[in-house]
Design a protein around this motif. Structure first.
Motif, PDB file in Angstrom:
ATOM      1  N   LEU A  12     -58.204  23.739  81.529  1.00  0.00           N
ATOM      2  CA  LEU A  12     -58.776  24.772  82.396  1.00  0.00           C
ATOM      3  C   LEU A  12     -57.725  25.329  83.350  1.00  0.00           C
ATOM      4  CD1 LEU A  12     -62.335  23.434  83.284  1.00  0.00           C
ATOM      5  CD2 LEU A  12     -61.758  25.585  82.131  1.00  0.00           C
ATOM      6  N   ALA A  13     -56.911  24.438  83.880  1.00  0.00           N
ATOM      7  CA  ALA A  13     -55.857  24.883  84.803  1.00  0.00           C
ATOM      8  C   ALA A  13     -54.911  25.835  84.084  1.00  0.00           C
ATOM      9  CB  ALA A  13     -55.103  23.678  85.354  1.00  0.00           C
ATOM     10  N   ALA A  14     -54.589  25.505  82.853  1.00  0.00           N
ATOM     11  CA  ALA A  14     -53.678  26.369  82.086  1.00  0.00           C
ATOM     12  C   ALA A  14     -54.326  27.726  81.841  1.00  0.00           C
ATOM     13  CB  ALA A  14     -53.323  25.693  80.758  1.00  0.00           C
ATOM     14  N   TRP A  15     -55.604  27.686  81.472  1.00  0.00           N
ATOM     15  CA  TRP A  15     -56.298  28.947  81.206  1.00  0.00           C
ATOM     16  C   TRP A  15     -56.357  29.802  82.484  1.00  0.00           C
ATOM     17  CZ3 TRP A  15     -60.642  31.425  83.076  1.00  0.00           C
ATOM     18  CH2 TRP A  15     -61.086  32.525  82.314  1.00  0.00           C
ATOM     19  N   LEU A  16     -56.689  29.166  83.599  1.00  0.00           N
ATOM     20  CA  LEU A  16     -56.777  29.894  84.870  1.00  0.00           C
ATOM     21  C   LEU A  16     -55.415  30.469  85.251  1.00  0.00           C
ATOM     22  CD1 LEU A  16     -59.150  27.475  86.804  1.00  0.00           C
ATOM     23  CD2 LEU A  16     -59.561  29.926  86.493  1.00  0.00           C
ATOM     24  N   THR A  17     -54.410  29.667  85.094  1.00  0.00           N
ATOM     25  CA  THR A  17     -53.060  30.144  85.423  1.00  0.00           C
ATOM     26  C   THR A  17     -52.725  31.365  84.576  1.00  0.00           C
ATOM     27  OG1 THR A  17     -52.444  27.906  86.063  1.00  0.00           O
ATOM     28  CG2 THR A  17     -50.634  29.436  85.620  1.00  0.00           C
ATOM     29  N   ASP A  18     -53.141  31.310  83.324  1.00  0.00           N
ATOM     30  CA  ASP A  18     -52.943  32.486  82.449  1.00  0.00           C
ATOM     31  C   ASP A  18     -53.675  33.716  82.997  1.00  0.00           C
ATOM     32  OD1 ASP A  18     -51.338  31.187  80.708  1.00  0.00           O
ATOM     33  OD2 ASP A  18     -52.844  30.926  79.121  1.00  0.00           O
ATOM     34  N   GLN A  19     -54.805  33.486  83.629  1.00  0.00           N
ATOM     35  CA  GLN A  19     -55.549  34.614  84.191  1.00  0.00           C
ATOM     36  C   GLN A  19     -54.974  35.063  85.538  1.00  0.00           C
ATOM     37  OE1 GLN A  19     -58.101  35.563  82.027  1.00  0.00           O
ATOM     38  NE2 GLN A  19     -57.217  33.833  80.927  1.00  0.00           N
ATOM     39  N   GLY A  20     -53.892  34.410  85.942  1.00  0.00           N
ATOM     40  CA  GLY A  20     -53.291  34.799  87.213  1.00  0.00           C
ATOM     41  C   GLY A  20     -53.765  33.969  88.387  1.00  0.00           C
ATOM     42  N   ILE A  21     -54.546  32.933  88.090  1.00  0.00           N
ATOM     43  CA  ILE A  21     -55.006  32.040  89.158  1.00  0.00           C
ATOM     44  C   ILE A  21     -54.261  30.724  89.014  1.00  0.00           C
ATOM     45  CG2 ILE A  21     -57.006  30.780  90.055  1.00  0.00           C
ATOM     46  CD1 ILE A  21     -58.700  33.146  88.858  1.00  0.00           C
TER      47      ILE A  21
END
Lengths: 421, 421, 421, 421
Positions: free
Chosen positions: A338-347
């Motif tokens: 989830l952290a990776a996905w969020l980081t991909d979204q700019g978060i």
């Protein structure tokens, strides 16, 4: 659901009923049921109080048996068979296998009470007043404990009275990579005009709960113990939230191979959500005189019954420990994804924790609230912590079934994606 | 009885197990049973926690039903049907008939926690820090509450840190006959260089428990309320020990026809010995922001179940009130006879109290200990209180049967005579 | 010399008479004369109180004239021509050329009194209690000021009472090269659970005196001002030791181009060693009500006479400023040479300071004491400072003649070499 | 008179310049002269600082000689001939004839500094923290001393921080005729739950100055000493205002035949209005370690010169003592007449005091202000004190001529009659 009287009569101080505004009527294992019949998976679990889930049948049975048998529910600090059994079990199941030797102080049945007793004892034993705690630490809100709790929310609600007798040091990693926060502590200790009064004790959570699921490094903890020994400072581990197996060991400090002088326990100690707390201390630190610290509900009989039953049921072998570590890795993996996905979204996001005490840092409290709110809509109770409420935290029961755990994680995944797509 | 592990593992702070060194295994109504089968009549009753006796069957049934039904034992401060039922009952059974209108703060489940919350709220609401309490008052031992507790035993066990934010005034009668202690308080209030900081609140027990069963005069209490109103000082009644019917009314302050701004309750509030506490406040004083005061075990589900059951069972009419008043007179008569007998023996003694909160002042702690020790040998558990432990106190269950009450009083009579003949 | 009565009657608290155990009878410029006629060059100068030397003739003349004219020596805080002249001079000579606009509070005539007034004013003005000071800072020893003073020697002599309302931050450079101590302060400020209560004010010496002659970087000070502004924290510069020209500017903070909200002055403020102190504050911060802070010797008439004379004599142009800077470089050069020599001998040493406030860090207090003792034998009074007393410090009169300065430095050179050869 | 800059630049905290809004330029004996040439008789005398009048010629001569001879004005706590002479004189002239044996601590040169040192020493020496002071007592405003000062004006200007380590007892007579305030103190001391922490020390003015010229009864003071001895509590006499002959003896406690453990002196100690203070202590109480309490202006050279001169000039025989007692009776008579006249006018009034420390209680601050304002118009400077400012007080120089004294009293008489006719 009828909530008018709840909103009208309960003080504005209420908080969790704002995040989860339904009326709950039943609870079992990792699930809570609302009045309308809807079930929720519980990743909050009493903020770490329900390590063995809601209404665990074995513990419930022990409790009901005790009640039906007219056991002593309340007996101040008189001797009862329940207390004797609890102490015996604690010694046999917990202390002996770990080579520990502590005396047990049963103060009032709350964490803050245990912390007040622990720091007072440290002051009496050393003749010094200063208690060092750490940034983002939480140790309770009564005035003595509050001196060691970092949250401004509480510290600014004293009506203007400053706390006394505490000083804060930077927790492991607080000053960023490459800065050794213990080096700073040591420098202050060795400096006669640093402003740091030589401490009676250090009090610390090995994994900070309210502070945002911040695990102290194991080497860092070991060094902290060494520093304390060198300067004759008592080391108090506040294991109220991280203890009772939450991190994958009964005591959270076992990971770091340290032996605190004093330990505070509460939350999951009764195993059933019953108010209970104790302070463990090296025998030679037991400087109390009879009755110098009291409390009406000290040594709550029912809690000692379920507490002993929980120790016997879950800690006689290493099954639970291993299970917690396994599930912890499952949660960590999903949080990392989830952290990776969020980081991909700019978060910018990251995962951290130890055992089943795990956090997903999503940068801001607003972000975390969005996720938590979406999750609740989807049937998952999950809370946030950290100085800005920016960490979504998993404190699910240690005994949660794999099905519930995965369903909860799936909901969290869907909620996160719904919140930020 | 096997007591080795109890003596070895429990901190030296233990106290009641020193006065009554047996292991208790069962409790029912006004009787405790030790491991060897011996029964004791209980005039201590959890220091006022067991107003309805041990394991009252109706309350036990409600509790077991709740458990068997997997009710929410622990839910932080989330809404539950148990909480709603408790609040509804409190309003219907207690507040409405008395014309009261309070909001309810559920802090951690101990008296000291309620006191900490109450005095903090008073400070926030008034912007002042000073809390006036009274000589021989006891309001808890966590650092905030300790500022209002008179006992040196606790005050000197802080490791040297002075309490802050409290000032003591002489209780009713403290300065002897003919000296008006409220006149002194008023003079200090009206004097700009008296050293008394204008108080945020006054906190008082209408009948002091730990202080020696000292009832404040009803007129004195009424005048205290008037003084508080005149100076815009909040009046906090600490009804933790004297409340829940102990004095013959649900709230002890009903006798004096006063309406406190804030009330603290605990001890017998759950009716079953379960940890539970709340703070009642005039709605406009509810200055808390969400989450500004917390605690893991606030709003303990099981306690709200038995608490509601107790209110319904005992307070829907005035049967219990009248019964307490009647039994109180019985105890008073016997205590007066004992006091007269003791005075005849050269031990100046006297009786005092209100309802079933009664004391026999026998001059010294040594005298009182002799009586208590003799009573224990004869099967009666009765404790002492007061600054020198010089007051033998009766806190028997309000629901005690006449037989048990008289048997207990007979034992006390015999013990006293054995001790001093 | 007859010293028996001095040793017998004066409290053991005496300290400088232990380092310099002779009886002084005369003082002039940079020289003190002992009873046996021996002269000493004075590099201590009243710990920074005698910036214009002992008994400066112009100031003495002004003082004697005032006395002979029966001027008002003591008038509480009544208006006198001496006060008017002092304030006019302060405005004309100091404030206007620097574009400053301050109101003047004349508290009791000591530094600690000014600090107590300054921090109390900051609390009243902001409604917050926390005062941030810095490691190795010294701001006085009365209980309010002590909360901002780092020295354990004083902090541990309170009889066990902890100070309240203060928190310490690491001074510039405290955590070693490459670690930005203000970044840590900012992180704590922005973190709602850091344990740092939002401060009312920061109090700081731009060059720490007692702490070991530690100059804060000018950029660091400027950033500190920026941080304070951003968080609405008052900036108090304690210029008691570093002010009055000691660093080469009248106010030590002029170097950093900052404008404090509040300034404390004392020590050399009277120019003649007379007790005198004041607090400067931005006019809008003057929240005092009449008489809310008092002291018998506030606005000491004689000190205002010499203080005004000193301002006129030394600060009407930049002659003294330039001279201090020049002499400061002379001292710095010689200290650097000594540091290099000592380092060559295996004693890691270094020089630091600003203007004529300069230190020679010789690693340990023992090393520094050896030098100071040798110097005294050779006719130089020079003291040590720092957390271990490890810094030999030069606080010679700013008006010292070049001959005396060089003679003093030569003695120091010889003493150092005698001590470590 | 030009007062614009004074009003603009001085903090609003200024107070005496509001009551006496003229600019004073000269002072001699009992007279102050304003810029316009008008003379005022001074019954304020620096609030008790100018017992020997303004600019006494003998003391001035000693001071000017010292200055012209380049004596050591400021030498921290180094030894000087001035200090030696002062200590020798103190021993010969004061201690020996009175059979006293004290060590002398020279803290910062203000009363509050002496009080901070005294109470800190009491704490260190006893290991207890509580300092008992009395209603209407004043002992200074720095945070440590403030804990013993009753005035709300100061206590409420701390920015919300409560003082710590102090408790107030009712002064002699505070509770009205027939109520023994020491009986109350003794009861609290002997009661283990009174809320009064066993004190380290009692601090008291034998005649309260700021509190309204309240003399403690001599028997009451003797009993207080006895109580202190019995409970091992140190007795501190704060003789800052009442000492140096003000009451007709050098030490005010001589009247009561008591021997304090610790004495604080300041105000008139230098005899010339110079800042100066000391703490006297029984030698065995000198628990200070070197440098544990400091202050830049401790042992102010000029003050020791005039202080020694004053002792020699005024205390080598009993002339002044007898004169003060005689003049005291003169003032008392006139004040009693005025009180009788005022009472006749319907303003209940009374006289009180000891020696030349005398008060005329006129019921309210408004009444007292009217008199003081009328007096100022007529050329008399006289101030008010007491919790409501309701006491017109006479603190005229002890050395005032009979002519000036009578003129001042005549003005007061006329002013009173003008104000209330």
């Amino acid at each position: 659901m009828q909530t008018e009287i709840l909103e009208r009569m309960e003080s504005d101080v209420r908080t969790y009923s704002r995040s989860f505004p339904v009326v709950f009527t039943k609870a079992k294992g990792a699930r809570l049921t609302a009045e309308d019949g809807r079930e929720y998976i519980d990743f909050l679990a009493g903020a770490g109080t329900l390590n063995y889930g809601h209404n665990h049948p074995d513990l419930k049975q022990a409790l009901v048996d005790y009640l039906m048998d007219d056991g002593v529910v309340h007996g101040l600090d008189m001797w009862t068979d329940a207390k004797r059994d609890y102490l015996e079990t604690l010694e046999e199941v917990i202390f002996k296998p770990r080579g520990l030797n502590y005396k047990v102080h049963l103060p009032g049945p709350t964490g803050t009470n245990a912390v007040e007793a622990a720091i007072r004892l440290a002051r009496v034993a050393t003749g010094r007043h200063n208690i060092v705690s750490f940034t983002n630490g939480f140790h309770g809100v009564t005035m003595g404990a509050l001196a060691t709790t970092g949250n401004r929310k509480f510290r600014e609600a004293t009506g203007g009275i400053p706390t006394q007798g505490g000083a804060f040091m930077p927790f492991d990693g607080y000053m960023g990579d490459g800065i050794d926060t213990l080096a700073y502590f040591e420098k202050l200790l060795g400096d006669n005009s640093s402003g740091l009064d030589l401490p009676a004790a250090v009090i610390i959570e090995t994994v900070q709960g309210e502070g945002g699921i911040n695990p102290a490094g194991l080497d860092w903890l070991k060094r902290l113990e060494t520093i304390c020994r060198r300067h004759d400072i008592l080391l108090i581990i506040d294991d109220i939230q991280a203890g009772c197996g939450r991190t994958g060991k009964f005591f959270s400090f076992e990971h770091a191979d340290i032996t605190p002088d004093i330990v505070t326990n509460s939350k999951s100690l009764s195993g059933f959500g019953l108010p209970f707390a104790h302070v463990l201390m090296r025998p030679e630190l037991d400087k109390w005189k009879p009755g110098q610290y009291n409390g009406t509900f000290r040594g709550f009989g029912m809690a000692m019954v379920t507490g002993a039953a929980a120790l016997k049921r879950f800690w006689s072998d290493d099954t639970l420990e291993r299970d917690v570590q396994r599930k912890g890795r499952v949660v960590a993996d999903r949080f990392q994804q989830l952290a990776a996905w969020l980081t991909d979204q700019g978060i910018e996001s990251s995962e951290r924790g130890r055992g089943l005490m795990r956090g997903l840092d999503v940068g801001t409290g607003d972000n975390a609230d969005k996720i938590s709110e979406e999750a609740f809509k989807r049937g998952l109770i999950i809370e946030t912590s950290g100085h800005d409420g920016h960490v979504v935290k998993c404190l699910c029961p240690l005994t949660i079934s794999d099905e519930d755990l995965l369903e909860g994680l799936d909901i969290l995944d869907a909620s996160t994606k719904a919140a930020f797509s």
